[in-house]
Scaffold this motif. Structure first.
Motif, mmCIF file in Angstrom:
data_model
loop_
_atom_site.group_PDB
_atom_site.id
_atom_site.type_symbol
_atom_site.label_atom_id
_atom_site.label_comp_id
_atom_site.label_asym_id
_atom_site.label_seq_id
_atom_site.Cartn_x
_atom_site.Cartn_y
_atom_site.Cartn_z
ATOM 1 N N LEU A 1 0.848 -0.955 0.239
ATOM 2 C CA LEU A 1 0.288 -0.373 -0.180
ATOM 3 C C LEU A 1 0.905 1.174 0.025
ATOM 4 O O LEU A 1 1.986 1.340 -0.023
ATOM 5 C CB LEU A 1 -0.995 -0.207 0.519
ATOM 6 N N LEU A 2 0.377 2.394 -0.212
ATOM 7 C CA LEU A 2 0.941 3.588 -0.630
ATOM 8 C C LEU A 2 0.403 4.301 0.885
ATOM 9 O O LEU A 2 0.044 4.804 0.943
ATOM 10 C CB LEU A 2 0.413 4.439 -1.258
ATOM 11 N N GLU B 1 1.072 6.999 2.231
ATOM 12 C CA GLU B 1 1.071 8.226 2.542
ATOM 13 C C GLU B 1 -0.727 8.477 1.812
ATOM 14 O O GLU B 1 -0.860 9.656 1.566
ATOM 15 C CB GLU B 1 1.789 9.177 1.039
ATOM 16 N N PHE B 2 -1.464 7.517 1.400
ATOM 17 C CA PHE B 2 -2.725 7.482 0.992
ATOM 18 C C PHE B 2 -3.128 7.132 2.184
ATOM 19 O O PHE B 2 -3.140 5.832 2.576
ATOM 20 C CB PHE B 2 -2.910 7.438 -0.233
ATOM 21 N N SER B 3 -4.231 7.332 2.198
ATOM 22 C CA SER B 3 -5.400 6.780 2.676
ATOM 23 C C SER B 3 -6.162 5.442 2.651
ATOM 24 O O SER B 3 -5.646 5.366 1.167
ATOM 25 C CB SER B 3 -6.987 7.346 3.096
ATOM 26 N N ALA B 4 -7.024 4.102 3.013
ATOM 27 C CA ALA B 4 -7.007 2.975 2.447
ATOM 28 C C ALA B 4 -8.165 3.589 1.440
ATOM 29 O O ALA B 4 -8.155 3.091 0.371
ATOM 30 C CB ALA B 4 -8.038 2.018 3.918
ATOM 31 N N LEU B 5 -9.097 4.150 1.558
ATOM 32 C CA LEU B 5 -9.865 4.922 0.927
ATOM 33 C C LEU B 5 -8.939 5.093 -1.036
ATOM 34 O O LEU B 5 -9.319 4.402 -2.226
ATOM 35 C CB LEU B 5 -10.805 6.146 0.717
ATOM 36 N N ASP B 6 -8.273 6.006 -0.957
ATOM 37 C CA ASP B 6 -7.014 6.106 -2.464
ATOM 38 C C ASP B 6 -6.518 5.276 -2.527
ATOM 39 O O ASP B 6 -6.194 5.029 -3.577
ATOM 40 C CB ASP B 6 -6.662 7.494 -1.875
ATOM 41 N N GLU C 1 -16.005 1.194 8.212
ATOM 42 C CA GLU C 1 -15.640 2.515 8.850
ATOM 43 C C GLU C 1 -13.482 2.552 9.214
ATOM 44 O O GLU C 1 -12.988 3.874 9.795
ATOM 45 C CB GLU C 1 -15.745 2.481 10.362
ATOM 46 N N ARG C 2 -13.184 2.704 8.552
ATOM 47 C CA ARG C 2 -11.642 2.498 7.931
ATOM 48 C C ARG C 2 -11.331 2.835 6.906
ATOM 49 O O ARG C 2 -9.931 3.562 6.786
ATOM 50 C CB ARG C 2 -10.581 1.073 8.395
ATOM 51 N N ALA C 3 -11.549 3.240 5.849
ATOM 52 C CA ALA C 3 -11.589 3.842 4.615
ATOM 53 C C ALA C 3 -11.000 5.269 4.915
ATOM 54 O O ALA C 3 -9.747 5.693 4.225
ATOM 55 C CB ALA C 3 -12.497 4.623 4.004
ATOM 56 N N GLU C 4 -10.889 6.379 5.380
ATOM 57 C CA GLU C 4 -10.147 7.703 5.688
ATOM 58 C C GLU C 4 -9.147 6.779 6.217
ATOM 59 O O GLU C 4 -8.024 7.562 6.671
ATOM 60 C CB GLU C 4 -11.016 8.169 6.369
ATOM 61 N N HIS C 5 -8.703 6.114 7.419
ATOM 62 C CA HIS C 5 -7.109 5.828 8.073
ATOM 63 C C HIS C 5 -5.920 5.753 7.006
ATOM 64 O O HIS C 5 -6.245 4.753 5.956
ATOM 65 C CB HIS C 5 -6.818 4.833 8.993
ATOM 66 N N TYR C 6 -4.725 5.456 6.973
ATOM 67 C CA TYR C 6 -3.499 5.501 6.406
ATOM 68 C C TYR C 6 -3.037 4.096 6.813
ATOM 69 O O TYR C 6 -3.110 3.830 7.850
ATOM 70 C CB TYR C 6 -2.663 6.793 6.852
ATOM 71 N N PRO C 7 -2.525 3.227 5.711
ATOM 72 C CA PRO C 7 -1.598 2.086 6.314
ATOM 73 C C PRO C 7 -0.975 2.428 7.440
ATOM 74 O O PRO C 7 -1.422 0.997 8.464
ATOM 75 C CB PRO C 7 -1.354 1.716 4.541
ATOM 76 N N GLY D 1 -3.828 -7.348 9.474
ATOM 77 C CA GLY D 1 -3.878 -7.971 8.994
ATOM 78 C C GLY D 1 -5.806 -7.280 8.003
ATOM 79 O O GLY D 1 -6.164 -6.951 7.120
ATOM 80 N N GLU D 2 -5.667 -5.981 8.500
ATOM 81 C CA GLU D 2 -6.325 -4.377 7.852
ATOM 82 C C GLU D 2 -5.579 -4.416 6.832
ATOM 83 O O GLU D 2 -7.049 -4.427 5.660
ATOM 84 C CB GLU D 2 -6.521 -3.733 9.031
ATOM 85 N N ARG D 3 -4.368 -4.219 6.396
ATOM 86 C CA ARG D 3 -3.612 -3.825 4.960
ATOM 87 C C ARG D 3 -3.599 -4.994 4.467
ATOM 88 O O ARG D 3 -3.912 -4.299 2.846
ATOM 89 C CB ARG D 3 -2.400 -3.652 6.018
ATOM 90 N N GLN D 4 -4.356 -6.539 4.089
ATOM 91 C CA GLN D 4 -3.882 -7.069 3.460
ATOM 92 C C GLN D 4 -5.606 -6.921 3.663
ATOM 93 O O GLN D 4 -5.400 -6.984 2.013
ATOM 94 C CB GLN D 4 -3.952 -8.548 3.859
ATOM 95 N N ARG D 5 -6.539 -6.568 4.003
ATOM 96 C CA ARG D 5 -8.341 -6.442 3.524
ATOM 97 C C ARG D 5 -7.961 -5.915 2.256
ATOM 98 O O ARG D 5 -9.217 -5.573 1.584
ATOM 99 C CB ARG D 5 -8.906 -6.467 4.730
ATOM 100 N N VAL D 6 -7.602 -4.679 2.793
ATOM 101 C CA VAL D 6 -7.384 -2.802 2.056
ATOM 102 C C VAL D 6 -6.700 -3.457 0.752
ATOM 103 O O VAL D 6 -7.311 -3.299 -0.577
ATOM 104 C CB VAL D 6 -6.448 -2.038 2.718
ATOM 105 N N ALA D 7 -5.625 -4.008 0.293
ATOM 106 C CA ALA D 7 -4.999 -4.626 -0.661
ATOM 107 C C ALA D 7 -5.674 -5.593 -1.273
ATOM 108 O O ALA D 7 -6.172 -5.362 -2.652
ATOM 109 C CB ALA D 7 -3.755 -5.911 -0.441
ATOM 110 N N LEU D 8 -6.637 -6.967 -0.587
ATOM 111 C CA LEU D 8 -8.118 -7.319 -1.376
ATOM 112 C C LEU D 8 -8.898 -6.496 -1.541
ATOM 113 O O LEU D 8 -9.386 -6.382 -3.155
ATOM 114 C CB LEU D 8 -8.138 -8.770 -0.704
#
Length: 235
Positions: free
Chosen positions: A107-108, A110-115, A146-152, A158-165
């Motif tokens: 994940l990048l 400097e970007f939120s999970a959403l971006d 609920e974690r869309a605006e959080h950064y990596p 586990g959450e980071r892997q779900r964002v990657a998915l």
């Protein structure tokens, strides 16, 4: 072939490989990493590819993902043969029809999970608001609305892997290629991640080809393929 010809063909497999070989010449040595590998991943199917380190699993996945070229053989993605495609056309086909999940989330920061999730759509120059809305929907699918605006850096492993998915799913690909997607997670989180993969597979109809060392997790897939010394010996 023009980019407009890269259209989804109903009724064809999500992913197909025919007689793939990969050979590296290192001085006088000739190293055969893949030897006459053929496989088909049907639409909506989950296939696990297992085998020891060095058996050729990751090389196969890179070739299936059009990230490497075989020494011989052919890959067909979403009904489109990659043979003869330019790099630009391969990139377009990859962006439209394939998703990728790796052992490390990539994940990048400097970007939120959403971006992060919206990025593949932004790269293909879709409207940013439309891309972000699609990203929000797929984050909800993987339980991270609920974690869309959080950064990596603010997310667990586990959450980071779900964002990657979610990022892999946002383009609605025919097939997601996953290389040891649970390999960097503790046992409990790995089980939850694999449960999520199977849930998404069932609910979205997206096919998955998963490389894993974990025989127990692989057993949850529809089909298991064993690689040994560059060959598929079962499945």
């Amino acid at each position: 072939m023009t980019d407009n010809d890269l259209t989804r063909q109903a009724g064809t497999p999500a992913l197909q490989a025919s007689k793939l070989s990969k050979v590296y010449d290192e001085g006088p040595a000739r190293i055969q990493v893949l030897d006459d590998v053929s496989l088909t991943v049907e639409r909506g199917e989950m296939v696990a590819i297992v085998g020891a380190s060095g058996s050729g699993k990751s090389t196969l996945l890179h070739i299936l993902g059009l990230l490497d070229v075989p020494s011989s053989g052919e890959v067909t993605v979403d009904g489109v043969s990659a043979a003869g495609l330019s790099e630009v056309q391969k990139s377009a086909l990859r962006n439209r029809s394939l998703g990728f999940v790796y052992q490390f989330h990539h994940l990048l920061s400097e970007f939120s999970a959403l971006d992060n999730v919206a990025m593949p759509l932004i790269v293909r120059r879709e409207n940013r608001d439309t891309a972000r809305e699609a990203a929000r929907q797929v984050l909800s699918l993987v339980g991270l609305a609920e974690r869309a605006e959080h950064y990596p850096g603010q997310l667990s492993g586990g959450e980071r892997q779900r964002v990657a998915l979610a990022r892999a799913l946002v383009t609605r690909p025919a097939c997601v290629l996953a290389d040891e997607p649970t390999g960097n997670l503790d046992r409990g989180t790995a089980h939850k991640m694999f449960e999520l993969l199977t849930q998404v597979n069932r609910e979205s109809g997206t096919a998955f080809a998963i490389v894993t060392h974990d025989i127990e997790l692989a057993a949850r897939a529809d089909r298991q393929l064993l690689m040994e010394r560059g060959q598929l010996v079962s499945g």
